[in-house]
Design a protein around this motif. Sequence first.
Motif, PDB file in Angstrom:
ATOM      1  N   UNK A   7      36.611-101.558  18.990  1.00 49.07           N
ATOM      2  CA  UNK A   7      35.316-101.176  18.462  1.00 49.07           C
ATOM      3  C   UNK A   7      34.595-100.725  19.728  1.00 49.07           C
ATOM      4  N   UNK A   8      34.680-101.531  20.660  1.00 47.42           N
ATOM      5  CA  UNK A   8      33.894-101.280  22.060  1.00 47.42           C
ATOM      6  C   UNK A   8      34.317-100.075  22.715  1.00 47.42           C
ATOM      7  N   UNK A   9      35.643-100.027  22.546  1.00 47.32           N
ATOM      8  CA  UNK A   9      36.177 -98.806  23.485  1.00 47.32           C
ATOM      9  C   UNK A   9      37.573 -98.371  22.985  1.00 47.32           C
ATOM     10  N   UNK A  10      37.408 -97.865  21.879  1.00 43.10           N
ATOM     11  CA  UNK A  10      38.916 -97.115  21.578  1.00 43.10           C
ATOM     12  C   UNK A  10      39.687 -96.449  22.350  1.00 43.10           C
ATOM     13  N   UNK A  11      39.176 -95.578  22.894  1.00 41.94           N
ATOM     14  CA  UNK A  11      39.965 -94.862  24.196  1.00 41.94           C
ATOM     15  C   UNK A  11      40.753 -95.851  25.110  1.00 41.94           C
ATOM     16  N   UNK A  12      39.920 -96.629  25.455  1.00 41.23           N
ATOM     17  CA  UNK A  12      40.496 -97.536  26.690  1.00 41.23           C
ATOM     18  C   UNK A  12      41.522 -98.261  26.114  1.00 41.23           C
ATOM     19  N   UNK A  13      41.290 -98.915  24.785  1.00 38.12           N
ATOM     20  CA  UNK A  13      42.407 -99.701  24.247  1.00 38.12           C
ATOM     21  C   UNK A  13      43.640 -98.876  24.019  1.00 38.12           C
ATOM     22  N   UNK A  14      43.284 -97.751  23.467  1.00 37.92           N
ATOM     23  CA  UNK A  14      44.417 -96.881  23.346  1.00 37.92           C
ATOM     24  C   UNK A  14      45.313 -96.276  24.516  1.00 37.92           C
TER      25      UNK A  14
ATOM     26  N   UNK B 139      49.743 -87.681  20.449  1.00 41.13           N
ATOM     27  CA  UNK B 139      49.576 -87.546  19.131  1.00 41.13           C
ATOM     28  C   UNK B 139      48.898 -88.602  18.343  1.00 41.13           C
ATOM     29  N   UNK B 140      49.658 -89.839  18.284  1.00 41.99           N
ATOM     30  CA  UNK B 140      49.190 -90.812  17.608  1.00 41.99           C
ATOM     31  C   UNK B 140      47.901 -91.090  18.096  1.00 41.99           C
ATOM     32  N   UNK B 141      47.459 -91.261  19.270  1.00 43.96           N
ATOM     33  CA  UNK B 141      46.015 -91.643  19.762  1.00 43.96           C
ATOM     34  C   UNK B 141      45.175 -90.769  19.255  1.00 43.96           C
ATOM     35  N   UNK B 142      45.202 -89.503  19.206  1.00 44.97           N
ATOM     36  CA  UNK B 142      44.405 -88.399  18.981  1.00 44.97           C
ATOM     37  C   UNK B 142      44.062 -88.497  17.313  1.00 44.97           C
ATOM     38  N   UNK B 143      44.960 -88.755  16.400  1.00 49.43           N
ATOM     39  CA  UNK B 143      45.029 -88.964  15.095  1.00 49.43           C
ATOM     40  C   UNK B 143      44.061 -90.064  14.800  1.00 49.43           C
ATOM     41  N   UNK B 144      44.367 -91.273  15.484  1.00 47.15           N
ATOM     42  CA  UNK B 144      43.449 -92.435  15.176  1.00 47.15           C
ATOM     43  C   UNK B 144      41.985 -92.118  15.746  1.00 47.15           C
ATOM     44  N   UNK B 145      41.915 -91.458  16.678  1.00 49.10           N
ATOM     45  CA  UNK B 145      40.653 -91.119  17.294  1.00 49.10           C
ATOM     46  C   UNK B 145      39.897 -90.134  16.656  1.00 49.10           C
ATOM     47  N   UNK B 146      40.545 -89.290  15.920  1.00 49.70           N
ATOM     48  CA  UNK B 146      39.902 -88.008  15.019  1.00 49.70           C
ATOM     49  C   UNK B 146      39.449 -88.903  13.879  1.00 49.70           C
ATOM     50  N   UNK B 147      40.284 -89.597  12.973  1.00 50.38           N
ATOM     51  CA  UNK B 147      39.962 -90.303  12.011  1.00 50.38           C
ATOM     52  C   UNK B 147      40.770 -89.457  10.882  1.00 50.38           C
ATOM     53  N   UNK B 148      41.442 -88.493  11.367  1.00 46.02           N
ATOM     54  CA  UNK B 148      42.156 -87.750  10.343  1.00 46.02           C
ATOM     55  C   UNK B 148      43.412 -88.503   9.551  1.00 46.02           C
ATOM     56  N   UNK B 149      43.104 -88.843   8.401  1.00 46.69           N
ATOM     57  CA  UNK B 149      43.968 -89.826   7.719  1.00 46.69           C
ATOM     58  C   UNK B 149      45.405 -89.082   7.387  1.00 46.69           C
ATOM     59  N   UNK B 150      45.444 -87.805   7.245  1.00 54.67           N
ATOM     60  CA  UNK B 150      46.459 -87.050   6.724  1.00 54.67           C
ATOM     61  C   UNK B 150      47.550 -87.059   8.109  1.00 54.67           C
ATOM     62  N   UNK B 151      46.730 -87.005   9.232  1.00 54.89           N
ATOM     63  CA  UNK B 151      47.653 -87.160  10.426  1.00 54.89           C
ATOM     64  C   UNK B 151      48.224 -88.464  10.952  1.00 54.89           C
ATOM     65  N   UNK B 152      47.361 -89.402  10.274  1.00 54.44           N
ATOM     66  CA  UNK B 152      47.434 -90.912  10.630  1.00 54.44           C
ATOM     67  C   UNK B 152      48.767 -91.165   9.809  1.00 54.44           C
ATOM     68  N   UNK B 153      48.805 -90.860   8.362  1.00 57.11           N
ATOM     69  CA  UNK B 153      49.876 -91.151   7.591  1.00 57.11           C
ATOM     70  C   UNK B 153      51.114 -90.478   8.044  1.00 57.11           C
ATOM     71  N   UNK B 154      51.148 -89.122   8.437  1.00 52.03           N
ATOM     72  CA  UNK B 154      52.407 -88.548   8.828  1.00 52.03           C
ATOM     73  C   UNK B 154      52.989 -89.243   9.866  1.00 52.03           C
ATOM     74  N   UNK B 155      52.197 -89.438  10.911  1.00 54.86           N
ATOM     75  CA  UNK B 155      52.955 -90.084  12.243  1.00 54.86           C
ATOM     76  C   UNK B 155      53.104 -91.685  12.182  1.00 54.86           C
ATOM     77  N   UNK B 156      52.239 -92.220  11.135  1.00 55.39           N
ATOM     78  CA  UNK B 156      52.968 -93.596  10.852  1.00 55.39           C
ATOM     79  C   UNK B 156      54.028 -93.789  10.054  1.00 55.39           C
ATOM     80  N   UNK B 157      54.310 -92.751   9.243  1.00 51.60           N
ATOM     81  CA  UNK B 157      55.429 -93.029   8.360  1.00 51.60           C
ATOM     82  C   UNK B 157      54.883 -93.733   6.858  1.00 51.60           C
ATOM     83  N   UNK B 158      53.613 -94.236   6.917  1.00 50.96           N
ATOM     84  CA  UNK B 158      53.067 -94.991   5.822  1.00 50.96           C
ATOM     85  C   UNK B 158      52.388 -94.170   4.848  1.00 50.96           C
TER      86      UNK B 158
END
Length: 71
Positions: free
Chosen positions: A22-29, A37-56
């Motif tokens: 919460x305090x520093x998402x980029x630092x944690x990632x 690509x996974x980091x970018x998807x999380x930071x962007x909040x793009x749910x479709x990308x997160x789903x595709x990259x996580x396999x869930x």
Amino acid sequence: MAGLLDFMKRLGTDAELAKAYQDNPKGVLNDTDLSQAEKDALLSGDLDKVKALSGAEDVNMTHIVITSFEE
């Protein structure tokens, strides 16, 4: 794929990690072995990308933090 899903599960169960994210998402990632690509998807909040990259398929993203303060 398991790395992203595991990281998201840890965010939901590890209060210290969630607060740090919460305090520093980029630092944690940056301290993870997730792909860019996974980091970018999380930071962007793009749910479709997160789903595709996580396999869930059943991924939901929320950003709720509950903090308790003692007086």
